[in-house]
Design a protein around this motif. Structure first.
Motif, PDB file in Angstrom:
ATOM      1  N   UNK A  70       0.884  -1.138   0.050  1.00  0.00           N
ATOM      2  CA  UNK A  70      -0.088  -0.079   0.145  1.00  0.00           C
ATOM      3  C   UNK A  70       0.876   1.283  -0.087  1.00  0.00           C
ATOM      4  N   UNK A  71       0.161   2.335  -0.344  1.00  0.00           N
ATOM      5  CA  UNK A  71       1.020   3.585  -0.236  1.00  0.00           C
ATOM      6  C   UNK A  71       0.257   4.614   0.365  1.00  0.00           C
ATOM      7  N   UNK A  72       0.554   5.324   1.304  1.00  0.00           N
ATOM      8  CA  UNK A  72      -0.172   6.462   2.151  1.00  0.00           C
ATOM      9  C   UNK A  72       0.794   7.203   2.690  1.00  0.00           C
ATOM     10  N   UNK A  73       0.456   8.545   2.510  1.00  0.00           N
ATOM     11  CA  UNK A  73       1.434   9.957   2.879  1.00  0.00           C
ATOM     12  C   UNK A  73       2.790   9.785   2.379  1.00  0.00           C
ATOM     13  N   UNK A  74       2.846   9.186   1.166  1.00  0.00           N
ATOM     14  CA  UNK A  74       4.174   9.250   0.459  1.00  0.00           C
ATOM     15  C   UNK A  74       4.990   8.009   0.734  1.00  0.00           C
ATOM     16  N   UNK A  75       4.519   7.130   1.514  1.00  0.00           N
ATOM     17  CA  UNK A  75       5.518   6.232   2.098  1.00  0.00           C
ATOM     18  C   UNK A  75       4.582   4.707   1.444  1.00  0.00           C
ATOM     19  N   UNK A  76       5.504   3.711   1.365  1.00  0.00           N
ATOM     20  CA  UNK A  76       5.072   2.496   0.914  1.00  0.00           C
ATOM     21  C   UNK A  76       5.205   1.587   2.098  1.00  0.00           C
ATOM     22  N   UNK A  77       4.006   0.771   2.371  1.00  0.00           N
ATOM     23  CA  UNK A  77       3.786  -0.027   3.676  1.00  0.00           C
ATOM     24  C   UNK A  77       3.898  -1.516   2.894  1.00  0.00           C
ATOM     25  N   UNK A  78       4.804  -2.305   3.181  1.00  0.00           N
ATOM     26  CA  UNK A  78       4.837  -3.723   2.570  1.00  0.00           C
ATOM     27  C   UNK A  78       4.573  -4.645   3.647  1.00  0.00           C
ATOM     28  N   UNK A  79       3.586  -5.622   3.547  1.00  0.00           N
ATOM     29  CA  UNK A  79       3.244  -6.441   4.610  1.00  0.00           C
ATOM     30  C   UNK A  79       3.982  -7.863   4.428  1.00  0.00           C
ATOM     31  N   UNK A  80       4.786  -8.239   5.145  1.00  0.00           N
ATOM     32  CA  UNK A  80       5.625  -9.456   5.067  1.00  0.00           C
ATOM     33  C   UNK A  80       5.142 -10.539   5.845  1.00  0.00           C
TER      34      UNK A  80
END
Length: 377
Positions: A120-130
Motif C-alpha cells: 500500500x502507499x499512504x502519506x508518500x510512503x510504501x507499506x509492505x506487509x511481509x
C-alpha cells in the motif's frame, strides 16, 4: 541485487525481499550453470519492446564493459563463446557471490523465504506487509521478473502491482522458448529427434542463424529460441538448412560428376544421415541423379532451403527463458525506471516490456536497469 548494491553503496538503507530459499536462482541455473552474464554486442537493437527507444538510456549508462569491470574486481574468470556471449570459467555461483559481496559492502539487508502479502502507499510512503512484519519505505523497487519457469517460483506479482497502482501492462507471452508441432507432422519428424544442424530460422523479416535442434516435441536450439520471440501462433517459420551452400548448384555438380548416385546419398554428405534420409523420402525423387531434371533438383533445394513449417504452439512458460511484454514502458521514466505517475515506485528487469535476444542480453538489461534505478532511488 544490482539495484540494491548500488543504492546501498550510495548510502541508502536497503532491504531486499526474496521468496526463494537462495538468492539469484535464475543466475545459478543459467548458461548450463556457468551464467552467460552479458554480451559484448548488447545494444537497443537486440531488444524487443513496445517502445524501441526505451532501453537506450540504461544500456548506454551501464554497459557490458562496466559489468566486466565488476567481474574483474572480484577476479572471476570468464571466456567468450560465440557471438559475443560471455560465460564464467567456473560457476554461475561466482556471479551470485559477487553480487552478495557488493550488497554487503553497501549494508544491504537480504531476507529470503519471505512472501509479500500486500503493498500500500499512504502519506508518500510504501507499506509492505511481509506477514509477520510490515516494512515502510520511501521507495519500492519491483524486480520480480516475469512468468517464465514457474517451478522456480515465477509469478505475475509485478504485473499485479503495476495494475494496482494504475500502470498498464502489455500482453505477456513466453519468449526464447521451444516450438511444438501438431501430431501428424511430429510423427513424420520424430525419427529426427536429437539431431542438431546449422540453420537460419525466419519469421517475417526477422532471421537468426544458429543451431537448430529437433526434439520429441518439435523444434528447439538457439535459432528456434531466438525466432520464437518474433513468431505468433498461426504463422509459419521458414528454415534454411545448409545456409552457407548453394544447394542447387551442388546438386547439379553432383549429377554431372556422378549421375549414378541417389539424391539421398549426396545429401548425406552435407546433412546428418537421418535428415538426409527424411528428405530423400519426402521428396520422392527415386532413382539416380542422372534421371532428375533441373526442375526436380530445384524443387529439392527449395524444400531444404526454404522449409516452411507451421508450429502448433510453444512449450509455454514452463521452459521459456523469458517473458515477452510486461509493464508498459511508456509509463516509466527510462532514466530512472520510476513510474511517472507514482513517485517512489520503480520497475526493473524482466517485468517491464523489454526482452533481449538469447545470449546474455537479458542479463545485461537486468544489470543496466538495476544500476540506473539504484542511482535514482
Amino acid at each position: 541485487m544490482m539495484c540494491a548494491l548500488r543504492a546501498g553503496q550510495r548510502g541508502r538503507s536497503v532491504l531486499v525481499v526474496d521468496h526463494a530459499r537462495a538468492p539469484g536462482e535464475k543466475i545459478r541455473i543459467s548458461g548450463g550453470g556457468r551464467c552467460n552474464f552479458t554480451n559484448l554486442h548488447a545494444g537497443p537493437s537486440n531488444y524487443i519492446s513496445g517502445n524501441r527507444h526505451f532501453a537506450k538510456s540504461a544500456l548506454a549508462r551501464y554497459t557490458p564493459a562496466d559489468f566486466l569491470a565488476l567481474v574483474g574486481k572480484h577476479r572471476i574468470g570468464w571466456h567468450e563463446k560465440t557471438l559475443g556471449q560471455l560465460f564464467c570459467d567456473d560457476s554461475a555461483k561466482d556471479i551470485i557471490r559477487m553480487l552478495i559481496a557488493e550488497m554487503q559492502m553497501g549494508g544491504v539487508e537480504l531476507r529470503l523465504q519471505t512472501a509479500i502479502s500486500s503493498v500500500e502507499k499512504s502519506d508518500g510512503r510504501f507499506r509492505v506487509d511481509l506477514g509477520q512484519d510490515v516494512v515502510e519505505a520511501q521507495s519500492l523497487v519491483v524486480a520480480t521478473g516475469g512468468k517464465s519457469i514457474p517451478k522456480m517460483g515465477a509469478t505475475g506479482l509485478a504485473y499485479r502491482l503495476a495494475e494496482q497502482f494504475g500502470l498498464a501492462v502489455t500482453e505477456t507471452r513466453p519468449g526464447l522458448v521451444p516450438l511444438t508441432l501438431e501430431p501428424s507432422l511430429l510423427e513424420k519428424l520424430s525419427p529426427l529427434s536429437g539431431i542438431a544442424v546449422d540453420a537460419e530460422a525466419r519469421s517475417g523479416k526477422t532471421r537468426f542463424r544458429e543451431a537448430l535442434l529437433f526434439t520429441h516435441r518439435g523444434l528447439s536450439g538457439p535459432s528456434i529460441l531466438q525466432i520464437s520471440s518474433y513468431w505468433r501462433e498461426g504463422e509459419e517459420v521458414a528454415l534454411t538448412l545448409l545456409p552457407e551452400i548453394d544447394l542447387l548448384a551442388r546438386l547439379k555438380q553432383a549429377r554431372k560428376e556422378n549421375g549414378r548416385q541417389a539424391l539421398q546419398t549426396v545429401l548425406a554428405e552435407m546433412l546428418p544421415r537421418r535428415l538426409a534420409q527424411h528428405f530423400g523420402d519426402v521428396l520422392n525423387l527415386a532413382g539416380p541423379l542422372a534421371d532428375q531434371s533441373d526442375r526436380k533438383l530445384q524443387a529439392a533445394a527449395e524444400a531444404i532451403q526454404n522449409w516452411q513449417l507451421r508450429p502448433a504452439g510453444s512449450e509455454g512458460y514452463r521452459t521459456a527463458e523469458v517473458t515477452l511484454g510486461g509493464v508498459d514502458v511508456n509509463a516509466i521514466d527510462s532514466r530512472s525506471m520510476e513510474a511517472k505517475a507514482v513517485p517512489g515506485l520503480y520497475f526493473i528487469g524482466e517485468c517491464v516490456d523489454v526482452t533481449g535476444w538469447l545470449g546474455g542480453y537479458n542479463f545485461q538489461w537486468a544489470w543496466a536497469s538495476g544500476h540506473v534505478c539504484g542511482e535514482a532511488v
